[in-house]
Design an enzyme around this catalytic site. Structure first.
Site, PDB file in Angstrom:
ATOM      1  N   GLU A 115       0.857  -1.193   0.000  1.00 22.84           N
ATOM      2  CA  GLU A 115       0.000   0.000   0.000  1.00 22.84           C
ATOM      3  C   GLU A 115       0.888   1.235   0.000  1.00 22.84           C
ATOM      4  O   GLU A 115       2.026   1.186   0.451  1.00 22.84           O
ATOM      5  CB  GLU A 115      -0.852   0.041   1.280  1.00 22.84           C
ATOM      6  CG  GLU A 115      -1.875  -1.051   1.375  1.00 22.84           C
ATOM      7  CD  GLU A 115      -2.482  -1.120   2.773  1.00 22.84           C
ATOM      8  OE1 GLU A 115      -2.473  -0.103   3.503  1.00 22.84           O
ATOM      9  OE2 GLU A 115      -2.945  -2.199   3.134  1.00 22.84           O
ATOM     10  N   LYS A 117       2.364   4.505   1.466  1.00 19.48           N
ATOM     11  CA  LYS A 117       2.503   5.032   2.824  1.00 19.48           C
ATOM     12  C   LYS A 117       2.132   6.507   2.762  1.00 19.48           C
ATOM     13  O   LYS A 117       2.903   7.354   2.320  1.00 19.48           O
ATOM     14  CB  LYS A 117       3.926   4.842   3.343  1.00 19.48           C
ATOM     15  CG  LYS A 117       4.080   5.321   4.775  1.00 19.48           C
ATOM     16  CD  LYS A 117       5.311   4.712   5.391  1.00 19.48           C
ATOM     17  CE  LYS A 117       5.735   5.283   6.720  1.00 19.48           C
ATOM     18  NZ  LYS A 117       4.853   6.101   7.464  1.00 19.48           N
ATOM     19  N   ASP A 119       1.332  10.210   3.748  1.00 20.68           N
ATOM     20  CA  ASP A 119       1.985  11.078   4.724  1.00 20.68           C
ATOM     21  C   ASP A 119       0.949  11.947   5.432  1.00 20.68           C
ATOM     22  O   ASP A 119       0.729  13.101   5.093  1.00 20.68           O
ATOM     23  CB  ASP A 119       3.029  11.944   4.010  1.00 20.68           C
ATOM     24  CG  ASP A 119       4.107  12.401   4.967  1.00 20.68           C
ATOM     25  OD1 ASP A 119       4.054  12.005   6.153  1.00 20.68           O
ATOM     26  OD2 ASP A 119       4.994  13.161   4.536  1.00 20.68           O
ATOM     27  N   TYR A 227      -7.442   1.638   6.106  1.00 22.19           N
ATOM     28  CA  TYR A 227      -6.603   0.479   5.796  1.00 22.19           C
ATOM     29  C   TYR A 227      -6.667  -0.672   6.796  1.00 22.19           C
ATOM     30  O   TYR A 227      -5.950  -1.650   6.625  1.00 22.19           O
ATOM     31  CB  TYR A 227      -5.157   0.880   5.501  1.00 22.19           C
ATOM     32  CG  TYR A 227      -4.467   1.804   6.496  1.00 22.19           C
ATOM     33  CD1 TYR A 227      -4.243   1.408   7.801  1.00 22.19           C
ATOM     34  CD2 TYR A 227      -4.021   3.054   6.094  1.00 22.19           C
ATOM     35  CE1 TYR A 227      -3.596   2.252   8.688  1.00 22.19           C
ATOM     36  CE2 TYR A 227      -3.372   3.901   6.972  1.00 22.19           C
ATOM     37  CZ  TYR A 227      -3.158   3.499   8.275  1.00 22.19           C
ATOM     38  OH  TYR A 227      -2.526   4.322   9.151  1.00 22.19           O
ATOM     39  N   LYS A 316      10.866   3.301   3.241  1.00 18.34           N
ATOM     40  CA  LYS A 316      10.825   4.758   3.192  1.00 18.34           C
ATOM     41  C   LYS A 316      11.644   5.288   2.022  1.00 18.34           C
ATOM     42  O   LYS A 316      12.793   4.912   1.843  1.00 18.34           O
ATOM     43  CB  LYS A 316      11.403   5.342   4.498  1.00 18.34           C
ATOM     44  CG  LYS A 316      10.517   5.103   5.704  1.00 18.34           C
ATOM     45  CD  LYS A 316       9.417   6.134   5.822  1.00 18.34           C
ATOM     46  CE  LYS A 316       9.851   7.350   6.566  1.00 18.34           C
ATOM     47  NZ  LYS A 316       9.546   7.347   7.970  1.00 18.34           N
ATOM     48  N   CYS A 411      11.290  49.256  -3.822  1.00 14.83           N
ATOM     49  CA  CYS A 411      10.704  48.114  -4.532  1.00 14.83           C
ATOM     50  C   CYS A 411      11.492  47.830  -5.814  1.00 14.83           C
ATOM     51  O   CYS A 411      11.700  48.732  -6.629  1.00 14.83           O
ATOM     52  CB  CYS A 411       9.247  48.413  -4.859  1.00 14.83           C
ATOM     53  SG  CYS A 411       8.508  47.217  -5.969  1.00 14.83           S
ATOM     54  N   CYS A 414       9.294  48.899  -8.978  1.00 14.47           N
ATOM     55  CA  CYS A 414       8.839  50.249  -9.298  1.00 14.47           C
ATOM     56  C   CYS A 414       9.607  51.337  -8.554  1.00 14.47           C
ATOM     57  O   CYS A 414       9.356  52.520  -8.766  1.00 14.47           O
ATOM     58  CB  CYS A 414       7.356  50.388  -8.980  1.00 14.47           C
ATOM     59  SG  CYS A 414       7.019  50.402  -7.205  1.00 14.47           S
ATOM     60  N   CYS A 429       5.725  46.727  -0.645  1.00 15.70           N
ATOM     61  CA  CYS A 429       5.841  47.942  -1.452  1.00 15.70           C
ATOM     62  C   CYS A 429       4.530  48.700  -1.270  1.00 15.70           C
ATOM     63  O   CYS A 429       3.458  48.134  -1.438  1.00 15.70           O
ATOM     64  CB  CYS A 429       6.026  47.569  -2.921  1.00 15.70           C
ATOM     65  SG  CYS A 429       5.710  48.951  -4.029  1.00 15.70           S
ATOM     66  N   CYS A 434       2.223  50.246  -8.281  1.00 14.00           N
ATOM     67  CA  CYS A 434       3.364  49.384  -8.606  1.00 14.00           C
ATOM     68  C   CYS A 434       2.961  48.397  -9.708  1.00 14.00           C
ATOM     69  O   CYS A 434       1.978  47.678  -9.565  1.00 14.00           O
ATOM     70  CB  CYS A 434       3.816  48.626  -7.360  1.00 14.00           C
ATOM     71  SG  CYS A 434       5.062  47.374  -7.702  1.00 14.00           S
TER      72      CYS A 434
HETATM   73  S1  IVH Z   1      -0.310   0.421   8.796  1.00 16.87           S
HETATM   74  C1  IVH Z   1       0.726  -1.466  12.904  1.00 16.87           C
HETATM   75  N1  IVH Z   1      -0.686   1.432   6.377  1.00 16.87           N
HETATM   76  O1  IVH Z   1       2.618   5.224   8.822  1.00 16.87           O
HETATM   77  C2  IVH Z   1       0.414  -0.894  11.562  1.00 16.87           C
HETATM   78  N2  IVH Z   1       0.240   2.810   8.070  1.00 16.87           N
HETATM   79  O2  IVH Z   1       5.139   4.632  10.210  1.00 16.87           O
HETATM   80  C3  IVH Z   1       0.619   0.537  11.414  1.00 16.87           C
HETATM   81  N3  IVH Z   1       0.732   5.090   7.362  1.00 16.87           N
HETATM   82  O3  IVH Z   1       1.358   5.221  12.097  1.00 16.87           O
HETATM   83  C4  IVH Z   1      -0.014   1.241  10.330  1.00 16.87           C
HETATM   84  N4  IVH Z   1       0.038   4.861   5.280  1.00 16.87           N
HETATM   85  O4  IVH Z   1       0.194   6.736  10.359  1.00 16.87           O
HETATM   86  C5  IVH Z   1      -0.254   1.642   7.640  1.00 16.87           C
HETATM   87  N5  IVH Z   1      -1.077   2.221   4.220  1.00 16.87           N
HETATM   88  C6  IVH Z   1      -0.648   2.435   5.471  1.00 16.87           C
HETATM   89  C7  IVH Z   1      -0.140   3.669   5.896  1.00 16.87           C
HETATM   90  C8  IVH Z   1       0.306   3.820   7.207  1.00 16.87           C
HETATM   91  C9  IVH Z   1       0.559   5.682   6.180  1.00 16.87           C
HETATM   92  C10 IVH Z   1       1.317   5.725   8.566  1.00 16.87           C
HETATM   93  C11 IVH Z   1       0.544   5.475   9.846  1.00 16.87           C
HETATM   94  C12 IVH Z   1       1.498   4.797  10.789  1.00 16.87           C
HETATM   95  C13 IVH Z   1       2.825   5.194  10.212  1.00 16.87           C
HETATM   96  C14 IVH Z   1       3.894   4.203  10.605  1.00 16.87           C
END
Ligand code: IVH
Length: 669
Positions: A115, A117, A119, A227, A316, A411, A414, A429, A434
């Site tokens: 999946e 990740k 942010d 998720y 990561k 400025c 101008c 300015c 301007c």
């Molecule tokens: S699973 C025990 N799935 O990443 C399982 N986390 O670094 C933990 N996050 O705290 C979470 N996308 O906030 C999972 N597809 C995803 C995610 C995800 C982002 C974040 C989540 C977690 C952090 C861990």
């Protein structure tokens, strides 16, 4: 009659939920925004007639809770853990090997789900009897914070679900994110209002979810991707993680479509590489790929180490940062006259693009970073369009030495005076004429969300300025076809299209015209509040600082911005020219009664049938005022269930406390 009402209302609610799902969960709307608003307005009108029959999962009830007075701490059903990270292919393969060893199942039998990740920040949502009952932040992992009222405003979170695949009581976990475009828009607005920018979409999502004012949360387009699905006690619901995701999607939750079932670690690696290439095309930020063992039984067997599961890992991506030298610091002039220092960098490759400019925001930021011309710096590409300088590399000083940057006193566009208002981070300015300001205000006026004059983008506005055809926003309405045809690369067809667009802009509502004027501190939302409150440009122009501050959400800074604008005779002339051109100068003023004239109310607790906003509107429509805190000047405290400390304060000050029924009697409802 009431049966009829219920049927009608429920049919409308179902329709609205369906379109909310199409729009917010599936990103596939089938009707226009206007048609959608029309449905909601019809439902609101029906519900206003029978407030006692409003259901808590009605789409009208997303905002309605009272502002929180701090968040309640609630234990999680099962710990919300974090993930171990892998930063290289080797670390990923090590993890895969360990999983296979521990599984003892022999290679080839372990399946993974990959999946994105996302942010953002994780949330746990509790559903009871198929209704959203609670939303919790991760907190310390064991105990979360109750942010239910805020979670209810997120449109991709269903308030209720149908019978399908999930039990009546269950828990969903997932990530709340702010899309990059919304983040940028919000930051621009914050800047306009003199507030600090959020550093990245994650911080702004986190800041938003922990805001004590649900109204503010409702205005910020957060998305929630689910998720995990568990029982109410936090036990697994499905044998396969993949099936949980499918069930969640089937029940109306937003599940990220970019997921993949992989049978080998090679397939996992391919997914990781693919998204490292393609992540820029996503409308939200990701910082890696999460890999989870698919079989929940195997997950339980693998268990946890300390704070993280053995059955999942986060690969990561490296931060998209690079090191380079600041060759110069230039100054850009914005629409409001703001001077922004911009670092001219020795070009550096960062995550697939060449970066040669980075914003330094303002003098405060330059001082905070301690950055000088000639310094070696770390530049990061994040959610913002423009990369930013994150820190100076002290040990890598430019061989030819460094030079301190000073904001110019004049400025650069101008030669006008530059001032820094006390207490503000920005230099501006002050020359109203301007050319940089003028060019950008024309661009702002024409842009989407303001006057929507299609075809009037950067290049054309630049041409307009260079030829002197359009020097200010009112000039737009004096353009003729003949004049347009004198421009290079302008054909008859495009000229006619543009003129049509301009003619159409004349009927844009008052709030757009106010927004389009480019008044300092007046963003889209404030413009709307001003239009609603004053109902006409004339009344707005005549309003003094005090009257302006009577508008909810308008503080001394906004009021000063508005006064400053209309105190300038040139701006008044500009508005007069827009009026002559036929632009909308009147809105639909709210008709106000007098039953509650001069009475000040404070609302606390949850009312039986109205949301706080609705109650406020009722009071204001009857001529009353609503204030946020109880004082001797308060005439009535309107209290519902679970009232806050305001009720104690009312008793202490001997302010009369009334309930909703009493309010209705006072208004004659
Ligand atoms: S699973 C025990 N799935 O990443 C399982 N986390 O670094 C933990 N996050 O705290 C979470 N996308 O906030 C999972 N597809 C995803 C995610 C995800 C982002 C974040 C989540 C977690 C952090 C861990």
């Amino acid at each position: 009659m009431s049966k009829n009402f219920q049927q009608q209302a429920e049919a409308l609610r179902e329709k609205i939920r369906h379109h909310e799902h199409l729009y917010y969960v599936l990103d596939a709307p089938q009707i226009s925004d206007a048609e959608f608003d029309e449905l909601v307005n019809r439902l609101k009108a029906l519900e206003n007639e029978h407030p006692e029959m409003v259901t808590p999962d009605s789409p009208t009830q997303r905002v309605g809770g009272r502002p929180a007075e701090g968040f309640q701490k609630v234990p999680h059903s099962r710990s919300m853990l974090s993930l171990d990270n892998a930063y290289s292919e080797a670390e990923l393969r090590d993890w895969d090997r360990r999983v296979h060893e521990l599984a003892g199942d022999g290679a080839g039998k372990v399946e993974y789900v990959c999946e994105l990740k996302l942010d953002g920040l994780s949330l746990a949502l509790w559903y009871r009897k198929r209704m959203l009952a609670r939303g919790l932040t991760r907190g310390d992992g064991a105990i979360g914070e109750d942010v239910t009222t805020n979670v209810r405003t997120i449109r991709s979170v269903p308030l209720s679900i149908k019978k399908n695949g999930l039990p009546a009581d269950f828990e969903v976990r997932g990530e709340v994110v702010m899309p990059i475009a919304a983040f940028q828009k919000m930051n621009d607005e914050r800047e306009e209002q003199g507030l600090a920018r959020f550093a990245n979409p994650r911080n702004s999502a986190a800041g938003t979810i922990r805001t004590l004012e649900p109204n503010i949360v409702a205005q910020r387009p957060l998305m929630f991707f689910s998720y995990f699905a568990y029982t109410a006690d936090g036990a697994d619901l499905f044998d396969k993680h993949w099936d949980a995701l499918e069930a969640l999607a089937g029940a109306g939750f937003k599940v990220n479509p970019n997921r993949k079932l992989c049978k080998t670690v090679d397939q996992v690696w391919a997914v990781i590489q693919q998204w490292e290439e393609e992540r820029d095309a996503l409308p939200y930020e990701i910082d890696g790929i999460v890999i989870k063992v698919n079989a929940t039984r195997l997950q339980r067997e693998l268990g946890f180490t300390g704070k993280a599961p053995r059955w999942a890992i986060a690969y990561k991506y490296a931060a998209r940062a690079g090191e380079t030298v600041i060759e110069d610091i230039l100054v850009q002039v914005g629409r409001t006259g703001k001077l922004t220092p911009v670092a001219a960098l020795k070009p550096v490759h960062i995550g697939g693009t060449t970066v040669s400019r980075a914003t330094l925001h303002n003098m405060d930021e330059i001082e905070r970073l301690g950055v000088k011309i000639g310094d070696w710096v770390v530049v990061e590409r994040g959610g913002d369009v423009i990369p930013k300088v994150v820190r100076v590399l002290d040990d890598k000083k430019h061989p030819r030495g460094t030079k301190k940057f000073h904001m110019p006193a004049k400025c650069p566009e101008c030669g006008g005076h530059v001032v820094r208002v006390e207490g503000e981070a920005d230099h501006r300015c002050v020359n109203a004429a301007c050319p940089a300001k003028a060019r950008l205000s024309v661009l702002h006026f024409a842009s989407r969300g303001v006057m929507n004059i299609e075809g009037m983008g950067d290049a054309l506005v630049e041409q307009f300025a260079a030829t002197g055809l359009v020097k200010d926003i009112a000039d737009i309405f004096d353009i003729s076809e003949d004049k347009l045809l004198t421009l290079e690369r302008m054909g008859k067809k495009s000229a006619q299209n543009l003129l049509e667009q301009i003619a159409k802009a004349k009927s844009a509502p008052l709030e757009r015209v106010i927004f389009g004027l480019g008044i300092r501190m007046v963003g889209e939302r404030t413009a709307q509040l001003l239009a609603e409150h004053f109902g006409s440009m004339d009344k707005l122009m005549a309003a003094g600082t005090e009257q302006l501050m009577e508008v909810e959400g308008v503080g001394p800074n906004v009021a000063a911005g508005v006064r400053e604008f209309f105190d300038e005779p040139k701006n008044v002339k500009l508005v007069e020219r827009l009026r002559k051109a036929g632009l909308t100068m009147k809105g639909e003023a709210r008709k106000r009664g007098t039953k509650l004239a001069d009475k000040t109310f404070v609302i606390t607790g949850t009312l039986p049938s109205y949301s706080r906003d609705e109650a406020k509107r009722l009071i204001e429509d009857a001529g009353g005022k609503v204030s946020g805190s109880v004082s001797k000047k308060t005439d009535y405290v309107l209290a519902g269930s679970d009232p806050g400390s305001k009720l104690d304060k009312a008793r202490e000050l001997k302010v009369e406390v009334i309930d909703e029924a009493a309010l209705k009697r006072m208004i004659g409802l």
